[in-house]
Design an enzyme around this catalytic site. Sequence first.
Site, PDB file in Angstrom:
ATOM      1  N   GLU A 178       1.875  78.274 -12.769  1.00 48.49           N
ATOM      2  CA  GLU A 178       0.533  77.688 -12.838  1.00 48.49           C
ATOM      3  C   GLU A 178      -0.465  78.631 -12.193  1.00 48.49           C
ATOM      4  O   GLU A 178      -0.153  79.325 -11.214  1.00 48.49           O
ATOM      5  CB  GLU A 178       0.461  76.365 -12.055  1.00 48.49           C
ATOM      6  N   GLU A 192       6.711  70.836  -8.095  1.00 49.97           N
ATOM      7  CA  GLU A 192       6.334  71.101  -6.701  1.00 49.97           C
ATOM      8  C   GLU A 192       6.981  70.112  -5.732  1.00 49.97           C
ATOM      9  O   GLU A 192       6.295  69.335  -5.060  1.00 49.97           O
ATOM     10  CB  GLU A 192       4.815  71.088  -6.540  1.00 49.97           C
TER      11      GLU A 192
HETATM   12  C1  GLA Z   1      -0.419  71.665  -8.655  1.00 51.31           C
HETATM   13  C2  GLA Z   1       0.340  70.760  -9.606  1.00 51.31           C
HETATM   14  C3  GLA Z   1      -0.352  70.515 -10.900  1.00 51.31           C
HETATM   15  C4  GLA Z   1      -1.832  70.327 -10.696  1.00 51.31           C
HETATM   16  C5  GLA Z   1      -2.379  71.545  -9.986  1.00 51.31           C
HETATM   17  C6  GLA Z   1      -3.883  71.505  -9.815  1.00 51.31           C
HETATM   18  O1  GLA Z   1      -0.049  72.973  -8.708  1.00 51.31           O
HETATM   19  O2  GLA Z   1       1.638  71.221  -9.865  1.00 51.31           O
HETATM   20  O3  GLA Z   1       0.208  69.364 -11.507  1.00 51.31           O
HETATM   21  O4  GLA Z   1      -2.058  69.184  -9.944  1.00 51.31           O
HETATM   22  O5  GLA Z   1      -1.813  71.616  -8.718  1.00 51.31           O
HETATM   23  O6  GLA Z   1      -4.345  72.718  -9.276  1.00 51.31           O
END
Ligand code: GLA
Length: 691
Positions: free
Chosen positions: A314, A158
């Site tokens: 995710e 991210e």
């Molecule tokens: C983000 C991050 C993860 C985690 C999630 C929690 O998407 O990439 O490492 O912290 O949030 O929801």
Amino acid sequence: MHAKFPPISSRIPGFMHGADYNPDQWLHDPAVLEEDIRLMKLAGCNVMAVGIFAWAALEPEEGRFEFEWLDRVLDRFAANGIYAWLATPSGARPAWLSAKYPEVLRVGPNRVRNLHGHRHNHCYSSPVYREKVERINRKLAERYAFHPAVVGWHISNEYGGECHCGYCQEAFREWLRAKYGSLEALNAAWWTSFWSHTYTDWSQLESPAPHGETMVHAHNLDWKRFVTDRTLDFCKHEIAPLRAVNPELPVTTNMMDWYEGLDYRKFADALDVISWDAYPTWHEARDDSRVAAWFAFNHDLFRSLKDKPFMLMESTPSLTNWQPISKLKKPGMHRLSSLQAVAHGADTVQYFQWRKSRGSSEKLHGAVIDHVGHEHTRVFCDVADLGATLKALAGVVGTATRARAAIIADWDNRWAVKDSQGPRNAGVHYEQTVMEHYKALWELGVAVDIVGSDDDRDFGRYKLIVAPMMYLCRAEAGAKLERYVRDGGTLVATYWSGVVDEHDLCHLGGFPGPLRKTLGVWAEEIDALYDGERNGLVPVPDNALGLAREFDSGELCELVHLEGAEALAVYRSDFYAGRPALTRHRFGQGQAYYLATRAEAPFYDFLYGRLVEDLGIPRAIEADLPEGVTAQVRTDGETDYVFILNFSGAETSVPLDGRAYRDAETGEPVEESRLNLPANGARVLTRTARR
Ligand code: GLA
Ligand code: ZN
């Protein structure tokens, strides 16, 4: 014609199903890895994203690398049919790195350097950071690029934020020099004669700052563009040593929902596959449509970036712990939200996270494996059930979405329209407006691409293009849309379009600037309304759209003159009552609609209901879907996979359209003419595709 995209990895022909996995948090307890592998198989998981924040475990001190633990993890995976997206660890750096080289830490817009801590707290320009990242990435590639368990690279995590350090200032100045060539050109583009802001030496240029310059709109825009380019440059810097070792391994970086800070469209070419992280706030209301439409929009956006299936990198198997309210997914929602991603083009369903951390800030974030440590949990069962569903649906992998409608959503327009002072600093609600248009199409079960105005794609494939609030409109974009309509396309544009060019310089000679000819209107003035103040659209008798009732409107009312367009509705009140509020211009072979004010949501349902019917835009099911229910199709040209998704929060009955359907999971024919779906229910059907 039977046509599919190849699977993301040739080693996994079906769906990828899995999670972020952090074995580096459990090195003190080797039994955990063996137990995890048992549980992964039990859950129907075949892929894990590994090592995302593992830099400190991989390089505990400068130049001393420890790979044995990762060897063990990947070897055990390979022995058990589990694959890995191997991460580059740049998302967070070890303490020794920040301590020894403070220049790697980020500097805020206030010019204060951060202390060590958090993640994403590093400068993308720092030569030391770049050198250290290049080295660890190269080491990982040399050791693992041909490992039998590794199916691809998960680059960093991210990407986001910006740095205002000396290196970044220097890079910004170079970027501006390359873009403008001369200070004269920059001063002209930025209109710096205003308030005596003329620059006379490159060294005077700096990033916008709360205690410095924020008022030059073109400056703000260029800074945002620079931040995207800088981050992309860093991303490419990360990828180079990986591709150098094995150019065959696919590369992705996980993105966030319509993240404002980076123009993701610019990243598409550098990546082999798009991936993103979805965290809907389900069950905020009884009916989940609002949230569902937003996530549908995002799935469509990410699919459209490369025009092919993407990865859901995710999602939470149960709850998050960073949203204001950490709500559990109600029964059915895990399957429904996962299949929603698939319906819009995801070829993977992955989670954050496999196993809950024991301590620190994410210890209470949902995971497949809870602190209790075993598989006898509701969440584990949901995940395992989904694993079985995905196995049964393997034929979906690689199928396409054939959208005949598109929405234009440009990052620089979004930045500019929100940054501009006037006409409504209390809020022009750009994203909400885009969503009002999108949601109406979503409710109809129409597939939509989310595109950029300067994409190189051919607009001719769309029967309908919607361009909400295209405030920043380049001359080229105007010309492209003009050609599109002339050649037979239908355009819907709105108020506050064609106002400025790419430098946020107003178009001279009348708004909507480059769209004026196509739309056949001149927008002379725009009136901003106070919150709660209403105007309305009153249908013109016998209008071409069959608009028969009044709709409320508010926020912004543009006062336009017809220049070839016809009025379909007029304003209800104020001194401009009776003047055009909705127009249509027949232009060449096509037509261009223009909405001069922000209408209430039901208006969009009416408008798109009519246009979809008139233009023959296919709906997933040619029937009226109940409220809160949508449908989407993926197809290989022979078989359509029809996803019917119930976000209404209640049990419902969905009409089918008389075509012959089978259940995609069981293969059984569907005899009913209506499908009963429980609350949070999702069904996937197959039918023969139309040629
Ligand atoms: C983000 C991050 C993860 C985690 C999630 C929690 O998407 O990439 O490492 O912290 O949030 O929801
Ligand atoms: Zn910096």
